[in-house]
Each structure stands twice: as structure tokens, then as C-alpha cells.
Write an enzyme that holds these catalytic residues in place. Structure first.
Site, PDB file in Angstrom:
ATOM      1  N   TYR A 194      54.101  81.995  20.373  1.00 15.48           N
ATOM      2  CA  TYR A 194      55.038  81.125  19.258  1.00 15.48           C
ATOM      3  C   TYR A 194      55.885  79.850  19.724  1.00 15.48           C
ATOM      4  O   TYR A 194      56.329  79.046  18.805  1.00 15.48           O
ATOM      5  CB  TYR A 194      56.452  81.864  19.518  1.00 15.48           C
ATOM      6  CG  TYR A 194      56.503  83.642  19.264  1.00 15.48           C
ATOM      7  CD1 TYR A 194      56.026  84.052  17.884  1.00 15.48           C
ATOM      8  CD2 TYR A 194      56.864  83.994  19.665  1.00 15.48           C
ATOM      9  CE1 TYR A 194      56.313  85.628  18.484  1.00 15.48           C
ATOM     10  CE2 TYR A 194      57.397  85.495  20.274  1.00 15.48           C
ATOM     11  CZ  TYR A 194      56.510  85.875  19.438  1.00 15.48           C
ATOM     12  OH  TYR A 194      57.037  87.493  19.032  1.00 15.48           O
ATOM     13  N   GLY A 219      68.751  90.791  14.043  1.00 14.57           N
ATOM     14  CA  GLY A 219      67.969  89.815  14.159  1.00 14.57           C
ATOM     15  C   GLY A 219      69.047  88.186  14.590  1.00 14.57           C
ATOM     16  O   GLY A 219      69.077  86.513  14.065  1.00 14.57           O
ATOM     17  N   ARG A 246      56.280  84.567  25.430  1.00 16.91           N
ATOM     18  CA  ARG A 246      56.439  84.330  23.914  1.00 16.91           C
ATOM     19  C   ARG A 246      56.011  82.170  23.472  1.00 16.91           C
ATOM     20  O   ARG A 246      55.700  81.626  22.285  1.00 16.91           O
ATOM     21  CB  ARG A 246      57.654  83.599  23.834  1.00 16.91           C
ATOM     22  CG  ARG A 246      59.103  85.223  23.916  1.00 16.91           C
ATOM     23  CD  ARG A 246      59.978  84.853  23.660  1.00 16.91           C
ATOM     24  NE  ARG A 246      60.881  85.446  22.442  1.00 16.91           N
ATOM     25  CZ  ARG A 246      60.905  83.731  22.264  1.00 16.91           C
ATOM     26  NH1 ARG A 246      61.472  82.780  23.150  1.00 16.91           N
ATOM     27  NH2 ARG A 246      61.660  84.374  21.117  1.00 16.91           N
ATOM     28  N   CYS A 249      43.283  82.722  32.481  1.00 10.72           N
ATOM     29  CA  CYS A 249      42.052  81.479  32.099  1.00 10.72           C
ATOM     30  C   CYS A 249      41.746  81.557  30.499  1.00 10.72           C
ATOM     31  O   CYS A 249      41.272  81.755  30.118  1.00 10.72           O
ATOM     32  CB  CYS A 249      40.552  82.187  32.955  1.00 10.72           C
ATOM     33  SG  CYS A 249      40.622  81.930  34.463  1.00 10.72           S
ATOM     34  N   GLU A 250      42.370  80.839  30.555  1.00  7.82           N
ATOM     35  CA  GLU A 250      43.554  80.183  28.324  1.00  7.82           C
ATOM     36  C   GLU A 250      44.202  79.425  28.525  1.00  7.82           C
ATOM     37  O   GLU A 250      44.889  78.407  29.521  1.00  7.82           O
ATOM     38  CB  GLU A 250      43.851  81.303  27.817  1.00  7.82           C
ATOM     39  CG  GLU A 250      43.460  82.962  28.210  1.00  7.82           C
ATOM     40  CD  GLU A 250      43.296  83.521  26.453  1.00  7.82           C
ATOM     41  OE1 GLU A 250      43.729  82.566  25.412  1.00  7.82           O
ATOM     42  OE2 GLU A 250      42.778  84.088  26.644  1.00  7.82           O
ATOM     43  N   TYR A 268      61.811  90.469  24.898  1.00 10.20           N
ATOM     44  CA  TYR A 268      61.153  89.660  24.287  1.00 10.20           C
ATOM     45  C   TYR A 268      59.775  89.248  25.537  1.00 10.20           C
ATOM     46  O   TYR A 268      58.863  88.716  25.758  1.00 10.20           O
ATOM     47  CB  TYR A 268      60.868  89.504  23.064  1.00 10.20           C
ATOM     48  CG  TYR A 268      61.310  90.164  21.987  1.00 10.20           C
ATOM     49  CD1 TYR A 268      61.474  91.503  21.171  1.00 10.20           C
ATOM     50  CD2 TYR A 268      62.512  89.676  21.804  1.00 10.20           C
ATOM     51  CE1 TYR A 268      61.608  91.752  20.574  1.00 10.20           C
ATOM     52  CE2 TYR A 268      63.608  90.037  20.828  1.00 10.20           C
ATOM     53  CZ  TYR A 268      62.695  91.211  20.109  1.00 10.20           C
ATOM     54  OH  TYR A 268      63.872  91.774  18.987  1.00 10.20           O
ATOM     55  N   GLU A 328      71.203  96.443  14.521  1.00 12.70           N
ATOM     56  CA  GLU A 328      70.650  97.142  15.314  1.00 12.70           C
ATOM     57  C   GLU A 328      69.846  95.462  16.316  1.00 12.70           C
ATOM     58  O   GLU A 328      68.690  94.643  16.228  1.00 12.70           O
ATOM     59  CB  GLU A 328      68.425  97.207  15.255  1.00 12.70           C
ATOM     60  CG  GLU A 328      68.970  98.586  13.596  1.00 12.70           C
ATOM     61  CD  GLU A 328      68.057  99.162  12.691  1.00 12.70           C
ATOM     62  OE1 GLU A 328      66.826  97.688  12.576  1.00 12.70           O
ATOM     63  OE2 GLU A 328      68.059  99.517  11.838  1.00 12.70           O
ATOM     64  N   PRO A 329      71.058  94.830  17.152  1.00 14.21           N
ATOM     65  CA  PRO A 329      70.563  93.823  17.569  1.00 14.21           C
ATOM     66  C   PRO A 329      70.023  93.896  18.629  1.00 14.21           C
ATOM     67  O   PRO A 329      70.202  94.929  19.234  1.00 14.21           O
ATOM     68  CB  PRO A 329      72.241  93.594  17.667  1.00 14.21           C
ATOM     69  CG  PRO A 329      72.579  94.862  18.010  1.00 14.21           C
ATOM     70  CD  PRO A 329      72.178  96.322  17.470  1.00 14.21           C
ATOM     71  N   GLY A 330      69.205  92.716  18.792  1.00  7.64           N
ATOM     72  CA  GLY A 330      68.160  93.150  20.569  1.00  7.64           C
ATOM     73  C   GLY A 330      68.185  91.759  21.141  1.00  7.64           C
ATOM     74  O   GLY A 330      68.911  92.196  22.448  1.00  7.64           O
TER      75      GLY A 330
HETATM   76  N1  LLP Z   1      65.285  95.433  13.663  1.00  5.96           N
HETATM   77  C1  LLP Z   1      64.156  95.794  13.123  1.00  5.96           C
HETATM   78  C2  LLP Z   1      63.748  96.939  12.260  1.00  5.96           C
HETATM   79  C3  LLP Z   1      63.174  95.019  14.084  1.00  5.96           C
HETATM   80  O1  LLP Z   1      61.892  95.052  13.929  1.00  5.96           O
HETATM   81  C4  LLP Z   1      64.244  93.750  15.152  1.00  5.96           C
HETATM   82  C5  LLP Z   1      62.862  92.957  15.445  1.00  5.96           C
HETATM   83  C6  LLP Z   1      64.849  93.860  15.246  1.00  5.96           C
HETATM   84  C7  LLP Z   1      65.658  95.071  15.256  1.00  5.96           C
HETATM   85  C8  LLP Z   1      65.852  93.005  16.257  1.00  5.96           C
HETATM   86  O2  LLP Z   1      65.614  92.127  16.279  1.00  5.96           O
HETATM   87  P1  LLP Z   1      66.298  91.415  17.150  1.00  5.96           P
HETATM   88  O3  LLP Z   1      68.168  91.096  17.270  1.00  5.96           O
HETATM   89  O4  LLP Z   1      66.135  90.815  18.698  1.00  5.96           O
HETATM   90  O5  LLP Z   1      66.051  89.303  16.597  1.00  5.96           O
HETATM   91  N2  LLP Z   1      58.962  89.043  19.312  1.00  5.96           N
HETATM   92  C9  LLP Z   1      59.684  88.299  18.776  1.00  5.96           C
HETATM   93  C10 LLP Z   1      60.853  89.530  18.106  1.00  5.96           C
HETATM   94  C11 LLP Z   1      59.943  90.147  17.522  1.00  5.96           C
HETATM   95  C12 LLP Z   1      61.013  90.736  16.322  1.00  5.96           C
HETATM   96  C13 LLP Z   1      61.213  92.187  15.694  1.00  5.96           C
HETATM   97  N3  LLP Z   1      62.070  93.004  15.566  1.00  5.96           N
HETATM   98  C14 LLP Z   1      59.909  86.974  20.144  1.00  5.96           C
HETATM   99  O6  LLP Z   1      59.876  86.684  21.619  1.00  5.96           O
HETATM  100  O7  LLP Z   1      60.885  86.141  19.425  1.00  5.96           O
END
Ligand code: LLP
Length: 418
Positions: free
Chosen positions: A316, A239, A312, A342-343, A371, A273-275
């Protein structure tokens, strides 16, 4: 910090001019910087070096095998949400014991697959899922490691689509009922309680919601301890946000300091769980201007990347900085940057002041590493983009561009239509 910089007016990724990649691979194309990925992972992971922890990269943010492999070699694990992500993580060489499985809708087939591979734990999101995991483990005569994903009812102050820790969201077991849920889990023969998890949302730019969550989890941990339920892994989810525009999210070290302050003295191994924070600013999307167009009210740049490549902005209203690959002293103009789909919702930027560019020139859409490709689709029968990984002076195609043949590969026409 990232390694996409201008040199003599030309945009480079590390030591490679992006012009070179455009010429050889074409557009649209995602480009990732190895040095940036490496740095971001190490900074995040290193911020928790004083405590026992495991950094499980959220595969949904970027699931390319080469990128997963890199994090695996740096000691990382994976946070997965589907059988497909488990398949990818294993294929990339991430050990099953470093994999945690979240998500509200795990199927029996996916649970079986994860059990057969021996993942570290399932983050359970409902009582029915708990029973299902117990039943699948019983059928296989094994025990499933589980954590309950708790919904702490904390407002992450982010976009509503990516808020997950409010009681109105579909995620997790509500914190009031968590003790009851653990007591139930304790009676099940084929699950082994090993963790407590949460994830409150994405693109958080302040530490307060994380700190509030920690306070609530700590109270719950103490109650569980009182009941003789010991928690070995505390999974704090992902997050942490990144700067796309003018946001100034906390540095991983500030985030770590705030969290560790709340958790001092707890005997748990922490899981993260960083993404986005790892991959977001480590990737860009390259696109070419096909046409410039003026209407009485607006200027448009029609580019060859669309909402199917990067959804994105459409989904969003997200901001991604856009810049030409050549920085020249030219006038600016306010334009909409739109794709060929076409949108009317197919745009990468709206009302954006950009240097005046002509058709044929290329643009870099910044901060597209998280993402971006993973949310791309074949809408309008557009083949998905290529992905390239740059390392110093070298670059590698880590996913070739799809072909028109790829688009129809899985389809068939029944006999009666032959
Ligand atoms: N763990 C869980 C259970 C999650 O659902 C997520 C993201 C993460 C970790 C990783 O979160 P992060 O560190 O990346 O914030 N598609 C959206 C973001 C959706 C996130 C969903 N869950 C976007 O493009 O902003």
C-alpha cells in the site's frame, strides 16, 4: 498512546529493554505491549459504555491466540472471516455467542462449522450466500442468525485497496436492494433475521464517512421497522484509523460520540469490529541491519526483515516510523530500508531520513501490530518471525520463530520421484 518509550537513550517496551528481547529471541521479531493492548481495548469498549454493545475484535488484524485470549477476558468477541479464524477465536476461549462472521466467500464447510459452534450471526454479503446459509442450516435442522451486510455507497476517503463501502466494491448487498433482500430472508425457514451490518473501509481518519453511513442505515432501519422486520443487532464494522505518521484520527470517544448522536433512541445492541485501532500501535517489528550499502545514487540499509514479514509498505506504500533501539546524537542520512527478498518492491521505507547506523544495529519498525504478522508469508522460503508479548517486566514468546523444517513440513515428494 503506547508503551514503547526511550529511557536513557534506550527503547523499552513497558519495563523491558528491547535489546534484551533481541538478544534472547533474535530478529525479525514482533513485540506487543500487553498494557497498550489492554488500554486500547478498554478505551474503545468503554467509549460505548452507555449503550448495549459488543466489541468484536477483527481477528484478521492480529490473530495470535494470546492476544485473542486477552480480548476475550476483557469481555470482547470476535469478527471472523474464515473457518481458520473461527478455529482460532474458539481456541482462544472466545464464546461462540460473541462471534460474528463476515466475508464474501464463505464455503459450505465453513458455514457448517460456524453453525455447529452456534455463532451469534453470519453477516451475509450476497443473495446466493443467503440461500447457501439457509440450505446448510436446513440440512442441520437449525436456524442461522443472520445480518445483511449492506454496502452504503459511502467514500471512506482511505487507500483504495482498503475501501469497502463503495458501490464498486465487492462487499455487501447494495443499500437500494437491501429491503428486498430482507423480504427474501423473511421467507426462508432456516434463517433468523437478527441484524444489519456494514463496514466501509479501514484506516479512516475522519468521522464524516461513519456519520454519513449511520444516516443511511437509520433510514433503512426505519423502513424495515415499517415492514415489521425488527433488527436486534446493528453491526457498524471497524475502520477507525491510527496515527502512523502525522495523521490525527478521531479518538474513540469522539468516534463514539458522533455515532451515538446519529443512533439515539434506537433499540438495537451495537456491534463493533475494530482491528487496527486496538492492536496497530501496540506492536512493533524488530529487525537487524545486515549491511549498509552505498550506490552512486542512494544509500541502503539492508535489514533482516522483509516484505514477507511486513508487506504494508510494499503493498500500500504505507508509512511505518523506523527508529534505532539506541537514541544517540548522530548525524542523519536519507536511506532506503530494504529486505533480503529478490524484488525491488521489498522495502520497509524509502527516502527516509534516519540516524546513521552501522551493520549489526537493530531497528524498531513502529505501528506494526495490525496486519503485520497476519499478512506475513514464507516467500523466498523465509521462516516467519517470532512474536513476543511484554507485560510489565516480563515477556513471553507467544509464537516461536519458524524453522526450516517447518517450511517443508506439509510437503511430500510423490513415489515416482523417489
Ligand atoms: N470488519 C470487516 C468486515 C473488515 O473487513 C475489516 C477489515 C475490519 C472489520 C477491521 O477493520 P479495521 O478496524 O482494522 O480498520 N490489510 C490492510 C487492512 C485491510 C482491512 C480489511 N478489513 C492494511 O494493512 O491496512
Amino acid at each position: 498512546m503506547h508503551h514503547f518509550q526511550f529511557r536513557n537513550g534506550e527503547l523499552y517496551c513497558e519495563e523491558v529493554p528491547l535489546r534484551e528481547i533481541v538478544q534472547r529471541v533474535g530478529t525479525p521479531c514482533y513485540v506487543y505491549s500487553h498494557a497498550t493492548l489492554h488500554h486500547h481495548f478498554s478505551v474503545f469498549d468503554g467509549a460505548f459504555s452507555e449503550v448495549a454493545h459488543l466489541t468484536c475484535f477483527a481477528v484478521k488484524a492480529n490473530s495470535n491466540l494470546a492476544i485473542l485470549r486477552l480480548f476475550g477476558t476483557l469481555g470482547g468477541g470476535a469478527d471472523i472471516v474464515s473457518g481458520g479464524e473461527l478455529f482460532r477465536a474458539l481456541k482462544a476461549g472466545i464464546p461462540a455467542r460473541r462471534i460474528v462472521y463476515s466475508g464474501v466467500g464463505k464455503t459450505a464447510e465453513e458455514i457448517d462449522y460456524a453453525l455447529s459452534q452456534g455463532i451469534l450471526m453470519f453477516n451475509i454479503e450476497s443473495m446466493e450466500e443467503l440461500e447457501a446459509v439457509n440450505a446448510r442450516a436446513a440440512a442441520r435442522k437449525c436456524r442461522a442468525g443472520i445480518a445483511l451486510r449492506v454496502n452504503p455507497d459511502v467514500d471512506p476517503q482511505t487507500h483504495p485497496y482498503i475501501s469497502t463501502g463503495l458501490s464498486k466494491n465487492k462487499f455487501g448487498v447494495d443499500i437500494e436492494n437491501a429491503v428486498k433482500a430482507y423480504q427474501k430472508a423473511r421467507t426462508l425457514e432456516h434463517v433468523e433475521i437478527c441484524g444489519l451490518g456494514c463496514h466501509i473501509g479501514s484506516q479512516l481518519v475522519r468521522v464524516e464517512p461513519f456519520v454519513d453511513t449511520m444516516k443511511r442505515l437509520r433510514i433503512l432501519l426505519e423502513r424495515l421497522d415499517g415492514l415489521g422486520i425488527s433488527i436486534r443487532y446493528l453491526d457498524l464494522g471497524g475502520g477507525l484509523g491510527i496515527p502512523y505518521d502525522r495523521e490525527s484520527p478521531p479518538h474513540p470517544s469522539e468516534y463514539a460520540e458522533a455515532i451515538l448522536e446519529e443512533l439515539r433512541g434506537l433499540p438495537c445492541t451495537l456491534i463493533f469490529e475494530p482491528g487496527r485501532v486496538i492492536v496497530g500501535n501496540a506492536g512493533i517489528l524488530l529487525t537487524r541491519v545486515l549491511y549498509t550499502k552505498e550506490t552512486p545514487t542512494r544509500g541502503f540499509l539492508v535489514v533482516d526483515a522483509a516484505m514477507n514479514d511486513l508487506i504494508r509498505p510494499s503493498l500500500y506504500g504505507s508509512y511505518h516510523q523506523i527508529q534505532p533501539l539506541r537514541k544517540e546524537d548522530v548525524q542523519t542520512r536519507v536511506v532506503d530500508v530494504v529486505g533480503p527478498i529478490c524484488e525491488s518492491g521489498d522495502f520497509l521505507a524509502r527516502d527516509r531520513e534516519l540516524p546513521v547506523v552501522s551493520s549489526g544495529e537493530c531497528l524498531a519498525v513502529m505501528s506494526a501490530g495490525a496486519y503485520g504478522f497476519t499478512m506475513s508469508s514464507n516467500y523466498n522460503s523465509r521462516p516467519r518471525a517470532a512474536e513476543v508479548l511484554v507485560k510489565d517486566r516480563d515477556w513471553f514468546v507467544i509464537r516461536r520463530r519458524e524453522t526450516w523444517e517447518d517450511l517443508v513440513r506439509s510437503e511430500s515428494i510423490p513415489d515416482f520421484l523417489q
